[in-house]
Design an enzyme around this catalytic site. Structure first.
Site, PDB file in Angstrom:
ATOM      1  N   HIS A  45      37.837  31.479  46.729  1.00 45.56           N
ATOM      2  CA  HIS A  45      38.642  32.699  46.847  1.00 45.56           C
ATOM      3  C   HIS A  45      39.625  32.517  48.006  1.00 45.56           C
ATOM      4  O   HIS A  45      39.194  32.204  49.125  1.00 45.56           O
ATOM      5  CB  HIS A  45      37.715  33.894  47.095  1.00 45.56           C
ATOM      6  CG  HIS A  45      38.436  35.194  47.164  1.00 45.56           C
ATOM      7  ND1 HIS A  45      39.019  35.775  46.054  1.00 45.56           N
ATOM      8  CD2 HIS A  45      38.688  36.033  48.205  1.00 45.56           C
ATOM      9  CE1 HIS A  45      39.600  36.906  46.410  1.00 45.56           C
ATOM     10  NE2 HIS A  45      39.415  37.082  47.711  1.00 45.56           N
TER      11      HIS A  45
ATOM     12  N   ARG B 129      35.575  39.349  24.083  1.00 51.22           N
ATOM     13  CA  ARG B 129      35.296  38.785  25.413  1.00 51.22           C
ATOM     14  C   ARG B 129      33.859  38.263  25.503  1.00 51.22           C
ATOM     15  O   ARG B 129      33.609  37.167  26.013  1.00 51.22           O
ATOM     16  CB  ARG B 129      35.523  39.871  26.465  1.00 51.22           C
ATOM     17  CG  ARG B 129      36.033  39.264  27.701  1.00 51.22           C
ATOM     18  CD  ARG B 129      36.412  40.223  28.764  1.00 51.22           C
ATOM     19  NE  ARG B 129      36.478  39.423  29.954  1.00 51.22           N
ATOM     20  CZ  ARG B 129      37.598  39.098  30.577  1.00 51.22           C
ATOM     21  NH1 ARG B 129      38.745  39.522  30.132  1.00 51.22           N
ATOM     22  NH2 ARG B 129      37.569  38.343  31.646  1.00 51.22           N
TER      23      ARG B 129
ATOM     24  N   ASN C 169      32.454  30.112  43.478  1.00 47.78           N
ATOM     25  CA  ASN C 169      33.865  30.472  43.302  1.00 47.78           C
ATOM     26  C   ASN C 169      34.643  30.203  44.587  1.00 47.78           C
ATOM     27  O   ASN C 169      34.132  30.394  45.678  1.00 47.78           O
ATOM     28  CB  ASN C 169      33.965  31.971  42.955  1.00 47.78           C
ATOM     29  CG  ASN C 169      35.393  32.438  42.757  1.00 47.78           C
ATOM     30  OD1 ASN C 169      36.163  31.818  42.008  1.00 47.78           O
ATOM     31  ND2 ASN C 169      35.773  33.523  43.416  1.00 47.78           N
TER      32      ASN C 169
HETATM   33  C1  GAR Z   1      43.032  28.480  44.863  1.00 48.43           C
HETATM   34  O1  GAR Z   1      43.741  28.929  45.981  1.00 48.43           O
HETATM   35  C2  GAR Z   1      41.826  29.351  44.607  1.00 48.43           C
HETATM   36  O2  GAR Z   1      41.228  29.830  45.759  1.00 48.43           O
HETATM   37  C3  GAR Z   1      42.441  30.472  43.822  1.00 48.43           C
HETATM   38  O3  GAR Z   1      43.357  29.852  42.960  1.00 48.43           O
HETATM   39  C4  GAR Z   1      43.880  28.680  43.597  1.00 48.43           C
HETATM   40  C5  GAR Z   1      43.758  27.532  42.636  1.00 48.43           C
HETATM   41  O4  GAR Z   1      44.549  26.463  43.052  1.00 48.43           O
HETATM   42  N1  GAR Z   1      41.458  31.207  43.103  1.00 48.43           N
HETATM   43  C6  GAR Z   1      41.596  32.490  42.813  1.00 48.43           C
HETATM   44  O5  GAR Z   1      42.559  33.153  43.131  1.00 48.43           O
HETATM   45  C7  GAR Z   1      40.438  33.064  42.015  1.00 48.43           C
HETATM   46  N2  GAR Z   1      40.548  34.478  41.935  1.00 48.43           N
HETATM   47  P1  GAR Z   1      44.525  25.077  42.282  1.00 48.43           P
HETATM   48  O6  GAR Z   1      44.666  25.394  40.775  1.00 48.43           O
HETATM   49  O7  GAR Z   1      45.718  24.342  42.802  1.00 48.43           O
HETATM   50  O8  GAR Z   1      43.233  24.405  42.596  1.00 48.43           O
END
Ligand code: GAR
Length: 216
Positions: free
Chosen positions: A119, A75, A117
């Protein structure tokens, strides 16, 4: 005549569909991303559609695989590799847009204060375990990889999305923007996440444009 604005170089990390990346690419194309320019898209997954979206827009796309995620040495080596690939594109900002890996100081220390990020839940300013909505309802601050399902399972009336700076603490760090999304009767994880994403698309463009303006 004004000198052209200094481009604000943005790398976007994705693990899946990349609809938020698409919102950024579309905004760039229509001139709605200020002086921000997407210079790199990175994924830990070869099949992430976000990589295809990048290539369709002529943006560099890199696949940096993590073979044994549970092995700390592997990692750390992966995070060094990820940082090396990213550093080669000298980004001013790195956007984790649906990037489903936690980054440690091995990576973060190479890009201090430059990683943000998205979320798909509401996070408070104080790093605490509760969030008070605009109408005064106190809900738990949901963290982790399944927060849309968690919001439904807990029967919350409202959820939303947050954009924050990334620190080594997972789903924490100073909040840059957030928006509330009501949970509707009959919502499934898919319908709710889709509505959250619609809001995220607007919010991520706003935040990147704002940071570019402040730092450009
Ligand atoms: C989004 O809803 C983002 O907030 C979430 O993944 C989705 C990505 O959507 N992120 C997480 O859950 C991070 N822990 P996308 O690939 O369609 O942009």
């Amino acid at each position: 005549m004004n000198a052209p604005a200094h481009p604000y170089r943005v790398a976007v990390f994705v693990s899946g569909s990349g609809s938020n990346l698409q919102a950024l690419l579309d905004a760039q194309q229509t001139g709605d991303l200020g002086n921000a320019e997407i210079v790199l898209v990175v994924s830990d997954r070869a099949d992430a559609y976000g990589l295809q979206r990048a290539l369709k827009h002529g943006v560099a796309a890199a696949f940096v695989p993590l073979r044994r995620p549970r092995d700390p040495a592997v990692r750390a080596e992966w995070e060094h590799r990820l940082a090396d690939v990213t550093a080669a594109f000298t980004p001013d900002l790195i956007v984790l847009a649906g990037f489903m890996r936690v980054l440690s100081p091995v990576f973060l220390d190479r890009f201090p204060n430059r990683v943000i990020n998205q979320h798909p839940a509401l996070l408070p300013d104080d790093g605490g375990d509760a969030f008070t909505t605009s109408c005064g309802v106190v809900i738990p601050a949901l963290r982790g990889a399944h927060v849309v399902a968690d919001a439904l399972r807990l029967g919350l009336p409202i959820t939303g999305c947050t954009i924050h700076r990334v620190t080594p603490a997972v789903d924490d760090g100073p909040v840059l923007a957030r928006a509330e999304v009501p949970i509707l009767p009959g919502d499934t994880e898919e319908t709710l996440h889709e509505r959250i994403k619609q809001v995220e698309h607007r919010l991520i463009v706003e935040v990147v444009t704002r940071l570019a303006r402040l730092n450009g």
